[in-house]
Scaffold this motif. Structure first.
Motif, mmCIF file in Angstrom:
data_model
loop_
_atom_site.group_PDB
_atom_site.id
_atom_site.type_symbol
_atom_site.label_atom_id
_atom_site.label_comp_id
_atom_site.label_asym_id
_atom_site.label_seq_id
_atom_site.Cartn_x
_atom_site.Cartn_y
_atom_site.Cartn_z
ATOM 1 N N PRO A 9 64.326 14.797 45.290
ATOM 2 C CA PRO A 9 65.308 15.851 45.057
ATOM 3 C C PRO A 9 66.636 15.483 45.758
ATOM 4 O O PRO A 9 66.582 14.793 46.775
ATOM 5 N N PRO A 10 67.766 15.916 45.254
ATOM 6 C CA PRO A 10 67.891 16.775 44.083
ATOM 7 C C PRO A 10 67.637 16.006 42.780
ATOM 8 O O PRO A 10 68.059 14.867 42.654
ATOM 9 N N MET A 11 66.957 16.649 41.843
ATOM 10 C CA MET A 11 66.709 16.019 40.537
ATOM 11 C C MET A 11 66.839 17.072 39.436
ATOM 12 O O MET A 11 66.498 18.241 39.640
ATOM 13 N N ALA A 12 67.387 16.633 38.336
ATOM 14 C CA ALA A 12 67.555 17.545 37.202
ATOM 15 C C ALA A 12 67.284 16.748 35.942
ATOM 16 O O ALA A 12 67.878 15.682 35.740
ATOM 17 N N LYS B 46 67.523 25.494 47.819
ATOM 18 C CA LYS B 46 68.012 26.845 47.493
ATOM 19 C C LYS B 46 68.257 27.084 46.003
ATOM 20 O O LYS B 46 69.303 27.598 45.607
ATOM 21 N N ILE B 47 67.320 26.687 45.209
ATOM 22 C CA ILE B 47 67.464 26.946 43.762
ATOM 23 C C ILE B 47 66.827 28.296 43.439
ATOM 24 O O ILE B 47 65.729 28.606 43.897
ATOM 25 N N SER B 48 67.553 29.082 42.653
ATOM 26 C CA SER B 48 67.075 30.434 42.354
ATOM 27 C C SER B 48 67.102 30.692 40.848
ATOM 28 O O SER B 48 67.578 29.860 40.059
ATOM 29 N N ILE C 18 56.370 17.120 46.715
ATOM 30 C CA ILE C 18 57.684 17.643 47.127
ATOM 31 C C ILE C 18 57.463 18.698 48.226
ATOM 32 O O ILE C 18 56.565 19.546 48.087
ATOM 33 N N ASP C 19 58.264 18.630 49.261
ATOM 34 C CA ASP C 19 58.157 19.578 50.370
ATOM 35 C C ASP C 19 58.633 20.967 49.905
ATOM 36 O O ASP C 19 59.839 21.210 49.774
ATOM 37 N N HIS C 20 57.666 21.873 49.693
ATOM 38 C CA HIS C 20 58.033 23.176 49.116
ATOM 39 C C HIS C 20 58.675 24.101 50.132
ATOM 40 O O HIS C 20 59.160 25.168 49.792
ATOM 41 N N THR C 21 58.664 23.693 51.422
ATOM 42 C CA THR C 21 59.346 24.528 52.411
ATOM 43 C C THR C 21 60.832 24.195 52.438
ATOM 44 O O THR C 21 61.657 24.972 52.885
ATOM 45 N N LYS C 22 61.160 23.031 51.929
ATOM 46 C CA LYS C 22 62.564 22.610 51.930
ATOM 47 C C LYS C 22 63.215 22.765 50.549
ATOM 48 O O LYS C 22 64.384 23.144 50.430
#
Ligand code: DAH
Length: 340
Positions: A185-188, A220-222, A298-302
């Protein structure tokens, strides 16, 4: 013809040779005069009947005649051959490579047109294009995506199983974990691709169809990022301001899970496409489930991310007004040629 007037015979034959204009005439001449049963051979036969004195006189003349006619014949043959070559060269020079019969122009398939357009839109927003195999493992299609073993999507009626562990992917969401494992990440990314489900065929269903998957993972993706991305995408695709309507939905790999509708791009008050509701159901989406991020390393806390999926086949049918999926998947040239 007699041996006595060899002189005039020779003149006669030379004249005939001179008048020859093509290979066919030359061959007729050869058969008539130079072949084994031809006139010259017959003259040699007659020579044998003469007495010794006459033979001595006539023989050399007949030999000369034969040599002379054979030589002239060979020259003529050479001459005709040169002429043929020249004519062929002339033809070549006049050959116009740009001149041809009416071309049949090929055309891109509607899927290709649409995929190109969608890829351009997402690339302009910084996404990359990804792909994965159509023959998948059970892990990437189900377990990794938090689809438990008893989920209805696993039932034999939906999935083409190859063996216990392998299947034809039923969704392009399979590429999510593959990409998480490959990128940081970041990845799109988006994944336009083919999927298969064991379904009966009718005007809107086929066992094979196309999906479009999208995924973005960063800090911080929402849901706000998800909606902004989708609204931009649909507005550009339909070249019309598209509004979104969001409803709760359930997909095991996202939490919260959303069903997203778009305001109908084809009407203002309601039409047959939106069944007079003004809205069309387009996408499943949500915030990627922490379990899925874990499977992807992927670190889901970050990090957090959104994912969405929609039917590329349905989009194609909507955008080009195609009433029957069987047309889209046929090789009907009259249909396909409209998309040049
Ligand atoms: N894979 C789902 C399907 O085939 C569509 C989908 C729904 C994809 C929600 C997503 C999602 O990424 O978040 O029906």
């Amino acid at each position: 013809m007699k041996l006595k007037n060899l002189e005039s015979t020779q003149q006669d034959l030379l004249k005939k040779l001179q008048a020859i204009e093509n290979d066919a005439e030359l061959e007729t001449f050869r058969l008539e005069y130079l072949s084994r049963q031809g006139l010259i051979a017959q003259l040699f036969e007659q020579l044998k009947t003469l007495d010794a004195q006459e033979k001595r006189e006539v023989g050399p003349h007949l030999n000369d005649l034969k040599k002379e006619i054979q030589a002239s014949f060979d020259r003529k043959k050479e001459e005709l051959f040169t002429q043929t070559l020249e004519r062929a060269n002339q033809k070549k020079q006049n050959f116009d490579v740009t001149l041809s019969k009416k071309h049949r122009k090929g055309s891109l398939h509607p899927y290709t047109h649409l995929t190109n357009q969608i890829e351009d839109i997402f690339i302009s927003m910084g996404f990359q294009i990804a792909d994965g195999p159509e023959l998948e493992t059970e892990f990437f299609n189900f377990t990794g995506l938090n689809i438990p073993a008893n989920h209805p999507a696993r039932e034999d009626s939906d999935t083409f199983w190859i063996n216990d562990k392998h299947l034809i992917r039923t969704q392009t969401s399979t590429v999510q974990i593959r990409m998480m494992q490959n990128l940081k990440p970041p990845m799109a990314l988006i994944v336009p691709g083919r999927v298969m489900r064991n379904e009966a065929t009718d005007a809107s269903h086929d066992f094979m169809f196309m999906q479009l998957e999208g995924m973005l993972i960063a800090e911080k993706i929402s849901v706000a990022n998800l909606l902004a991305t989708l609204q931009t995408f649909l507005t550009k695709l339909f070249e019309k301001d598209v509004k979104l309507r969001v409803r709760p939905g359930y997909f095991p790999f996202v939490e919260p899970g959303l069903e997203i509708d778009a305001s109908c791009p084809f009407c203002n008050q309601g039409c047959s496409t939106c069944k007079k509701t003004g809205w069309i159901e387009l996408l499943g989406a949500g915030i990627i489930h922490p379990e899925v991020l874990k499977h992807g390393g992927i670190d889901h806390t970050k990090y957090s991310g959104f994912a969405f999926g929609c039917g590329l086949t349905r989009l194609a049918m909507l955008k080009y007004g195609i009433p029957d999926i069987r047309l889209l998947h046929s090789s009907n040239l009259k249909f396909l040629q409209q998309f040049s």
